[in-house]
Design an enzyme around this catalytic site. Structure first.
Site, PDB file in Angstrom:
ATOM      1  N   LYS A   2       0.846  -1.217   0.000  1.00 54.33           N
ATOM      2  CA  LYS A   2       0.000   0.000   0.000  1.00 54.33           C
ATOM      3  C   LYS A   2       0.874   1.256   0.000  1.00 54.33           C
ATOM      4  O   LYS A   2       0.664   2.177  -0.785  1.00 54.33           O
ATOM      5  CB  LYS A   2      -0.944  -0.004   1.216  1.00 54.33           C
ATOM      6  CG  LYS A   2      -1.841  -1.227   1.301  1.00 54.33           C
ATOM      7  CD  LYS A   2      -2.752  -1.205   2.508  1.00 54.33           C
ATOM      8  CE  LYS A   2      -2.080  -1.334   3.853  1.00 54.33           C
ATOM      9  NZ  LYS A   2      -1.394  -2.644   4.082  1.00 54.33           N
ATOM     10  N   ARG A  62     -10.075   0.309   8.588  1.00 53.98           N
ATOM     11  CA  ARG A  62      -9.534  -1.019   8.856  1.00 53.98           C
ATOM     12  C   ARG A  62     -10.513  -1.875   9.642  1.00 53.98           C
ATOM     13  O   ARG A  62     -10.196  -3.004   9.991  1.00 53.98           O
ATOM     14  CB  ARG A  62      -8.304  -0.834   9.723  1.00 53.98           C
ATOM     15  CG  ARG A  62      -7.044  -1.444   9.235  1.00 53.98           C
ATOM     16  CD  ARG A  62      -6.042  -1.121  10.303  1.00 53.98           C
ATOM     17  NE  ARG A  62      -4.800  -1.730  10.084  1.00 53.98           N
ATOM     18  CZ  ARG A  62      -3.779  -1.157   9.435  1.00 53.98           C
ATOM     19  NH1 ARG A  62      -3.917   0.034   8.948  1.00 53.98           N
ATOM     20  NH2 ARG A  62      -2.656  -1.785   9.314  1.00 53.98           N
ATOM     21  N   ARG A  97      11.565  -5.417   5.241  1.00 63.10           N
ATOM     22  CA  ARG A  97      11.322  -3.996   4.956  1.00 63.10           C
ATOM     23  C   ARG A  97      12.253  -3.103   5.774  1.00 63.10           C
ATOM     24  O   ARG A  97      12.486  -3.320   6.962  1.00 63.10           O
ATOM     25  CB  ARG A  97       9.883  -3.620   5.279  1.00 63.10           C
ATOM     26  CG  ARG A  97       9.688  -2.099   5.171  1.00 63.10           C
ATOM     27  CD  ARG A  97       8.275  -1.643   5.260  1.00 63.10           C
ATOM     28  NE  ARG A  97       7.543  -2.259   6.340  1.00 63.10           N
ATOM     29  CZ  ARG A  97       6.228  -2.241   6.419  1.00 63.10           C
ATOM     30  NH1 ARG A  97       5.519  -1.659   5.489  1.00 63.10           N
ATOM     31  NH2 ARG A  97       5.630  -2.823   7.437  1.00 63.10           N
ATOM     32  N   ARG A 145      11.022  -1.145  11.369  1.00 64.80           N
ATOM     33  CA  ARG A 145       9.876  -0.870  12.243  1.00 64.80           C
ATOM     34  C   ARG A 145       9.769  -1.879  13.386  1.00 64.80           C
ATOM     35  O   ARG A 145      10.001  -3.071  13.190  1.00 64.80           O
ATOM     36  CB  ARG A 145       8.581  -0.898  11.423  1.00 64.80           C
ATOM     37  CG  ARG A 145       8.204   0.458  10.896  1.00 64.80           C
ATOM     38  CD  ARG A 145       7.072   0.436   9.900  1.00 64.80           C
ATOM     39  NE  ARG A 145       5.886  -0.313  10.286  1.00 64.80           N
ATOM     40  CZ  ARG A 145       4.800  -0.403   9.523  1.00 64.80           C
ATOM     41  NH1 ARG A 145       4.759   0.214   8.351  1.00 64.80           N
ATOM     42  NH2 ARG A 145       3.756  -1.098   9.912  1.00 64.80           N
ATOM     43  N   ARG A 201      -0.793  -9.176  13.108  1.00 65.36           N
ATOM     44  CA  ARG A 201      -1.348  -8.199  12.156  1.00 65.36           C
ATOM     45  C   ARG A 201      -2.128  -8.900  11.040  1.00 65.36           C
ATOM     46  O   ARG A 201      -3.192  -8.426  10.633  1.00 65.36           O
ATOM     47  CB  ARG A 201      -0.206  -7.349  11.564  1.00 65.36           C
ATOM     48  CG  ARG A 201       0.310  -6.316  12.560  1.00 65.36           C
ATOM     49  CD  ARG A 201       1.704  -5.831  12.224  1.00 65.36           C
ATOM     50  NE  ARG A 201       1.775  -5.122  10.961  1.00 65.36           N
ATOM     51  CZ  ARG A 201       2.929  -4.830  10.340  1.00 65.36           C
ATOM     52  NH1 ARG A 201       4.079  -5.181  10.890  1.00 65.36           N
ATOM     53  NH2 ARG A 201       2.917  -4.186   9.205  1.00 65.36           N
TER      54      ARG A 201
HETATM   55  P1  AP5 Z   1       4.812  -1.642   1.944  1.00 71.47           P
HETATM   56  O1  AP5 Z   1       4.494  -0.857   0.725  1.00 71.47           O
HETATM   57  O2  AP5 Z   1       5.529  -0.947   3.064  1.00 71.47           O
HETATM   58  O3  AP5 Z   1       3.502  -2.415   2.457  1.00 71.47           O
HETATM   59  P2  AP5 Z   1       2.206  -1.858   3.178  1.00 71.47           P
HETATM   60  O4  AP5 Z   1       1.025  -2.551   2.551  1.00 71.47           O
HETATM   61  O5  AP5 Z   1       2.199  -0.372   3.188  1.00 71.47           O
HETATM   62  O6  AP5 Z   1       2.472  -2.489   4.602  1.00 71.47           O
HETATM   63  P3  AP5 Z   1       2.321  -1.924   6.079  1.00 71.47           P
HETATM   64  O7  AP5 Z   1       3.019  -2.929   6.964  1.00 71.47           O
HETATM   65  O8  AP5 Z   1       2.766  -0.500   6.188  1.00 71.47           O
HETATM   66  O9  AP5 Z   1       0.827  -2.017   6.282  1.00 71.47           O
HETATM   67  P4  AP5 Z   1       0.115  -2.145   7.603  1.00 71.47           P
HETATM   68  O10 AP5 Z   1      -1.267  -1.946   7.124  1.00 71.47           O
HETATM   69  O11 AP5 Z   1       0.344  -3.391   8.365  1.00 71.47           O
HETATM   70  O12 AP5 Z   1       0.795  -1.003   8.512  1.00 71.47           O
HETATM   71  P5  AP5 Z   1       0.328   0.453   8.935  1.00 71.47           P
HETATM   72  O13 AP5 Z   1       1.514   1.312   8.957  1.00 71.47           O
HETATM   73  O14 AP5 Z   1      -0.878   0.884   8.158  1.00 71.47           O
HETATM   74  O15 AP5 Z   1       5.692  -2.905   1.480  1.00 71.47           O
HETATM   75  C1  AP5 Z   1       6.164  -3.846   2.434  1.00 71.47           C
HETATM   76  C2  AP5 Z   1       7.487  -4.453   1.944  1.00 71.47           C
HETATM   77  O16 AP5 Z   1       7.234  -5.185   0.739  1.00 71.47           O
HETATM   78  C3  AP5 Z   1       8.561  -3.405   1.588  1.00 71.47           C
HETATM   79  O17 AP5 Z   1       9.814  -3.885   1.976  1.00 71.47           O
HETATM   80  C4  AP5 Z   1       8.475  -3.278   0.058  1.00 71.47           C
HETATM   81  O18 AP5 Z   1       9.723  -2.921  -0.496  1.00 71.47           O
HETATM   82  C5  AP5 Z   1       8.026  -4.669  -0.343  1.00 71.47           C
HETATM   83  N1  AP5 Z   1       7.155  -4.658  -1.529  1.00 71.47           N
HETATM   84  C6  AP5 Z   1       6.182  -3.742  -1.816  1.00 71.47           C
HETATM   85  N2  AP5 Z   1       5.591  -4.060  -2.990  1.00 71.47           N
HETATM   86  C7  AP5 Z   1       6.202  -5.195  -3.428  1.00 71.47           C
HETATM   87  C8  AP5 Z   1       6.036  -6.014  -4.590  1.00 71.47           C
HETATM   88  N3  AP5 Z   1       5.120  -5.713  -5.534  1.00 71.47           N
HETATM   89  N4  AP5 Z   1       6.806  -7.114  -4.706  1.00 71.47           N
HETATM   90  C9  AP5 Z   1       7.749  -7.415  -3.763  1.00 71.47           C
HETATM   91  N5  AP5 Z   1       7.973  -6.687  -2.643  1.00 71.47           N
HETATM   92  C10 AP5 Z   1       7.201  -5.578  -2.490  1.00 71.47           C
HETATM   93  O19 AP5 Z   1      -0.199   0.184  10.427  1.00 71.47           O
HETATM   94  C11 AP5 Z   1       0.684  -0.146  11.464  1.00 71.47           C
HETATM   95  C12 AP5 Z   1      -0.088  -0.287  12.777  1.00 71.47           C
HETATM   96  O20 AP5 Z   1      -0.731   0.971  13.104  1.00 71.47           O
HETATM   97  C13 AP5 Z   1      -1.233  -1.312  12.783  1.00 71.47           C
HETATM   98  O21 AP5 Z   1      -0.794  -2.622  13.048  1.00 71.47           O
HETATM   99  C14 AP5 Z   1      -2.122  -0.749  13.900  1.00 71.47           C
HETATM  100  O22 AP5 Z   1      -1.598  -1.042  15.168  1.00 71.47           O
HETATM  101  C15 AP5 Z   1      -2.032   0.752  13.683  1.00 71.47           C
HETATM  102  N6  AP5 Z   1      -3.065   1.279  12.780  1.00 71.47           N
HETATM  103  C16 AP5 Z   1      -2.846   1.926  11.599  1.00 71.47           C
HETATM  104  N7  AP5 Z   1      -4.025   2.271  11.036  1.00 71.47           N
HETATM  105  C17 AP5 Z   1      -5.004   1.823  11.868  1.00 71.47           C
HETATM  106  C18 AP5 Z   1      -6.420   1.856  11.816  1.00 71.47           C
HETATM  107  N8  AP5 Z   1      -7.072   2.404  10.771  1.00 71.47           N
HETATM  108  N9  AP5 Z   1      -7.110   1.297  12.841  1.00 71.47           N
HETATM  109  C19 AP5 Z   1      -6.477   0.732  13.895  1.00 71.47           C
HETATM  110  N10 AP5 Z   1      -5.127   0.667  14.002  1.00 71.47           N
HETATM  111  C20 AP5 Z   1      -4.389   1.205  12.992  1.00 71.47           C
END
Ligand code: AP5
Length: 207
Positions: free
Chosen positions: A13, A88, A127, A153, A164
């Site tokens: 994402k 989410r 990552r 992270r 997660r």
């Molecule tokens: P990346 O692009 O970083 O993936 P992402 O989908 O953004 O993953 P996140 O881990 O950031 O998502 P998340 O939803 O778990 O975390 P968030 O920060 O929102 O890519 C990941 C890796 O893959 C990278 O190394 C990249 O290089 C590689 N990659 C990318 N595309 C690729 C491809 N096509 N092929 C191969 N490799 C690839 O949330 C974190 C925490 O915050 C949650 O756990 C929760 O505690 C809290 N939180 C956030 N939002 C909420 C909410 N709305 N409600 C409640 N809690 C929340």
């Protein structure tokens, strides 16, 4: 364009949002990045969020809904926005829907980036990100250039990502039928190099 990127942790994402905002010229609003900024600033909200985030659990809806609805009400979102990581849960999706209809606007698209669970752990544990630019890397498939200092992270561990992923399936997946019923859900295969995934997303958004 008012749109949402949905998908499991590590679906890409953040990677895709960074590429798409240039095309659509709309703000990228990452709920995870906002929470991490609160943590870094040492705010009460950041301190409260930390224990949920590090364990891979979801931050409570009441905290998230207030934070994101406040953000999308800002003037830079008047012509559109790209939400990443919110909603989410079903209550978050319903709250966003209600707030948008109160001001007479609606979502144009919800892009679901699909990646099988077995690929997620490698993506997440490998990552790294550059705290100065926000650029996301992967130690094997997209390593940072020499001299760039990157961060790992606290929730990118095998243990936290297992939680997660389980939260994604139990709490987030139920928002998919909500958007399917509205006719705005666009499914995209997230397996393939990032350039290919970007083209798939652009194709579904223009169809
Ligand atoms: P990346 O692009 O970083 O993936 P992402 O989908 O953004 O993953 P996140 O881990 O950031 O998502 P998340 O939803 O778990 O975390 P968030 O920060 O929102 O890519 C990941 C890796 O893959 C990278 O190394 C990249 O290089 C590689 N990659 C990318 N595309 C690729 C491809 N096509 N092929 C191969 N490799 C690839 O949330 C974190 C925490 O915050 C949650 O756990 C929760 O505690 C809290 N939180 C956030 N939002 C909420 C909410 N709305 N409600 C409640 N809690 C929340």
């Amino acid at each position: 364009m008012r749109m949402i990127l949905v998908g499991p942790p590590g679906a890409g994402k953040g990677t895709q949002a960074a590429r798409l905002v240039d095309t659509f010229r709309i703000p990228h609003i990452s709920s995870g990045d906002m929470l991490r900024a609160e943590r870094k600033a040492g705010t009460e909200l950041g301190k409260e969020a930390q224990r949920y985030m590090d364990a891979g659990k979801l931050v409570p809806d009441e905290v998230m809904i207030g934070m994101i609805l406040g953000r999308v009400a800002k003037p830079d979102c008047a012509e559109g926005f790209m939400l990443d990581g919110f909603p989410r849960t079903r209550p978050q999706a319903e709250a966003l829907d209600k707030a948008m209809s109160q001001v007479g606007v609606a979502l144009d698209a919800v892009v679901l980036i699909e990646v099988p669970d077995q690929l997620i752990v490698d993506r997440i544990t490998g990552r790294r990100s550059d705290p100065k630019t926000g650029r996301i890397y992967h130690i094997e498939t997209d390593p940072p250039p020499p001299g760039v200092e990157v961060e790992h992270r606290a929730d990118d561990t095998v243990k936290a990502v297992t939680t997660r992923l389980s939260k994604y399936h139990s709490e987030t997946a139920p928002i998919i039928p909500f958007y399917l019923e509205k006719g705005i859900l666009k499914r995209v295969d997230g397996v393939g190099v990032p350039d290919v995934v970007t083209e798939r997303i652009k194709a579904v958004l223009s169809s």
